[in-house]
Design an enzyme around this catalytic site. Structure first.
Site, PDB file in Angstrom:
ATOM      1  N   ASN A  16       0.836  -1.217   0.000  1.00 33.77           N
ATOM      2  CA  ASN A  16       0.000   0.000   0.000  1.00 33.77           C
ATOM      3  C   ASN A  16       0.859   1.251   0.000  1.00 33.77           C
ATOM      4  OD1 ASN A  16      -3.056  -0.450   0.177  1.00 33.77           O
ATOM      5  ND2 ASN A  16      -2.246  -1.999   1.589  1.00 33.77           N
ATOM      6  N   HIS A 104      -8.060  -1.029   6.117  1.00 34.51           N
ATOM      7  CA  HIS A 104      -8.374  -2.302   6.769  1.00 34.51           C
ATOM      8  C   HIS A 104      -9.030  -3.237   5.741  1.00 34.51           C
ATOM      9  CE1 HIS A 104      -9.198  -4.945  10.106  1.00 34.51           C
ATOM     10  NE2 HIS A 104     -10.417  -5.110   9.624  1.00 34.51           N
TER      11      HIS A 104
HETATM   12  C1  GRF Z   1      -3.263  -4.793   4.036  1.00 36.24           C
HETATM   13  O1  GRF Z   1      -4.128  -5.841   3.739  1.00 36.24           O
HETATM   14  C2  GRF Z   1      -3.941  -3.760   4.908  1.00 36.24           C
HETATM   15  O2  GRF Z   1      -5.301  -3.623   4.640  1.00 36.24           O
HETATM   16  C3  GRF Z   1      -3.754  -4.328   6.286  1.00 36.24           C
HETATM   17  O3  GRF Z   1      -2.472  -4.902   6.283  1.00 36.24           O
HETATM   18  C4  GRF Z   1      -2.118  -5.254   4.940  1.00 36.24           C
HETATM   19  C5  GRF Z   1      -0.832  -4.531   4.647  1.00 36.24           C
HETATM   20  O4  GRF Z   1      -0.287  -4.860   3.390  1.00 36.24           O
HETATM   21  N1  GRF Z   1      -3.943  -3.302   7.302  1.00 36.24           N
HETATM   22  P1  GRF Z   1       0.923  -4.028   2.806  1.00 36.24           P
HETATM   23  O5  GRF Z   1       2.005  -3.990   3.901  1.00 36.24           O
HETATM   24  O6  GRF Z   1       0.444  -2.641   2.483  1.00 36.24           O
HETATM   25  O7  GRF Z   1       1.384  -4.792   1.616  1.00 36.24           O
END
Ligand code: GRF
Length: 195
Positions: A16, A104
């Site tokens: 992300n 989330h």
């Molecule tokens: C994602 O699924 C987010 O929604 C959750 O943790 C995960 C993090 O993934 N809070 P990344 O580290 O961004 O790849």
């Protein structure tokens, strides 16, 4: 164009974070990543800080106080939690004027906390998805900014659902940041300030 100054908090993979960095590099995007902070020195996502030459800090001790100092020092306006595995205290949330967002992997208010996909499948949900929300002192419970929905198919597994939702997350977080920046500007104008 004045861009809001973001700090992204991570603990792990950072996919992300990467999508936020890429969106922020677009000319008309209203925000810029100015700082990346991890509570985990081994977080894979830290390599994106190096790749895109964005300042980063690893904070393992006295986390909230040290973070707050870093946020002030870098004039950070919005804090984005992206796979950040620590709950922030009410004191911290208040001191940062509630300008904190989180993503989330469920359609909140359903399935707060961990193992969201497993629980959604167990309950035979027809849909799941992801949510970007404001952070308050309770877990996964602040105002919802945007959500994205996916259909759960017949042979869905935890892994396939996670993948499907993660792809939606990459598009949703930048859209939510954009929307949030607009809301902040509108608020500043209403109270007579400048943004
Ligand atoms: C994602 O699924 C987010 O929604 C959750 O943790 C995960 C993090 O993934 N809070 P990344 O580290 O961004 O790849």
């Amino acid at each position: 164009m004045i861009k809001e100054r973001l700090c992204v908090l991570i603990s792990g993979r950072g996919s992300n974070l990467l999508s936020i960095i890429k969106s922020c590099r677009e000319k008309d995007f209203p925000a810029k990543v100015k700082l990346i902070v991890s509570n985990n020195p081994d977080a894979y996502g830290l390599r994106y800080a190096k790749q895109y030459k964005i300042p980063f800090k690893v904070i393992t001790k006295n986390f909230e106080n040290t973070l707050l100092k870093q946020l002030q020092k870098n004039n950070i306006e919005i804090l984005c939690l992206a796979g950040f595995m620590k709950v922030l205290s009410k004191n911290f949330v208040d001191s940062f004027f509630n300008m904190i967002l989180n993503i989330h992997p469920s359609l909140l208010p359903k399935y707060k906390g961990l193992n969201t996909h497993r629980r959604a499948l167990k309950n035979k949900e027809k849909f799941s998805g992801c949510t970007v929300h404001r952070v308050d002192e309770k877990l996964d419970s602040g105002d919802i900014i945007l959500q994205s929905k996916v259909k759960i198919t017949k042979n869905e597994t935890e892994a396939s659902l996670e993948n499907k939702i993660l792809k939606k997350e990459w598009a949703l977080y930048p859209r939510a940041i954009k929307k949030y920046c607009k809301e902040i500007k509108r608020y500043y104008w209403k109270i007579g300030g400048t943004a």
